[in-house]
Design an enzyme around this catalytic site. Structure first.
Site, short mmCIF file in Angstrom:
data_model
loop_
_atom_site.label_atom_id
_atom_site.label_comp_id
_atom_site.label_asym_id
_atom_site.label_seq_id
_atom_site.Cartn_x
_atom_site.Cartn_y
_atom_site.Cartn_z
N GLU A 43 0.86 -1.19 0.00
CA GLU A 43 0.00 0.00 0.00
C GLU A 43 0.88 1.23 0.00
O GLU A 43 1.85 1.31 0.77
CB GLU A 43 -0.91 -0.01 1.23
CG GLU A 43 -1.80 1.23 1.36
CD GLU A 43 -2.72 1.15 2.57
OE1 GLU A 43 -3.14 0.03 2.92
OE2 GLU A 43 -3.02 2.20 3.16
N GLU A 90 -2.79 11.06 3.20
CA GLU A 90 -3.92 10.81 4.10
C GLU A 90 -3.97 11.94 5.12
O GLU A 90 -2.94 12.50 5.49
CB GLU A 90 -3.76 9.49 4.84
CG GLU A 90 -4.09 8.26 4.05
CD GLU A 90 -4.10 7.02 4.94
OE1 GLU A 90 -5.19 6.51 5.23
OE2 GLU A 90 -3.01 6.57 5.32
#
Length: 226
Positions: free
Chosen positions: A112, A117
């Site tokens: 990932e 974020e």
């Protein structure tokens, strides 16, 4: 430039480039939103993609999550995303990637790459890599940077080579990790696809503002160069 979406026009997203993911169930992080394909939650408005999280009349939360899996997957390059993030407490916006072999090997072995974020602190953004260690546990390395004007437009950028992954906020590097030479489950020399979403609450979204009604992550464009 080898791939892009400028999100021109108004209306539904380009389904030749993106697939919507729908449903609830916490998505592994105790999130409370239900993802839909409704234009209430996912729409192009005057050349801007808007992923809208909404508190529904019954007290539930709806939002949207889109991916390029099986439509655009790539290895190595430079990614530029111009975006504006939501400001409401409890929103968890993300511009990120999963390894294309996710259906076969699962997470975290597929890898990932979190380009951007934002969690409870709306004055920071973070980039993180996740992978599977030889002992079966999850490896993780992330770095954050101040972004006190995150609700303004910013360019979130990733530079990915066979040896390093670096991320930048408006041209200033804040994350770098070496991604070569670690076996057996170091996945960052395989193809990945994009995911854009806004989650609500959960392990990293935090407590939702009780007065929340709706908020959105807006994306002007995504461009991939090789």
């Amino acid at each position: 430039m080898v791939w892009s979406d400028e999100f021109d026009g108004t209306g539904a997203i380009d389904t030749s480039k993106w697939t919507t993911e729908t449903g609830g169930g916490g998505w592994g992080n105790q999130e409370v939103q239900i993802y839909t394909s409704s234009t209430d939650n996912l729409v192009r408005e005057n050349g801007i993609l808007k992923i809208k999280a909404i508190k529904e009349s019954n007290g539930t939360y709806s939002s949207a999550r889109i991916k390029t899996q099986d439509k655009f997957e790539f290895k190595y390059g430079r990614v530029e995303i111009r975006a504006k993030l939501p400001s409401a407490q409890g929103t968890w916006p993300a511009l990120w990637m999963l390894g294309a072999n996710y259906p076969d090997v699962g997470w975290p072995q597929c890898g990932e790459i979190d380009i951007m974020e934002q969690f409870q602190d709306k004055n920071k953004v973070k980039s993180t890599l996740h992978w599977k260690l030889a002992d079966g546990n999850r490896g993780e390395y992330g770095q954050e940077t101040a972004n006190t004007t995150s609700t303004d437009w910013h360019i979130y950028e990733m530079d990915w080579t066979s040896t390093t992954i670096k991320t930048y906020l408006d041209g200033t590097k804040f994350f770098e990790m070496t991604v070569s030479g670690v076996d057996p489950y170091f996945p960052f020399n395989e193809e990945f696809f994009f995911i854009f979403n806004v989650a609500m609450g959960g392990t990293l979204g935090g407590e939702i503002d009780p007065n929340f009604s709706q908020d959105a992550m807006e994306v002007d464009y995504i461009r991939v160069y090789q």
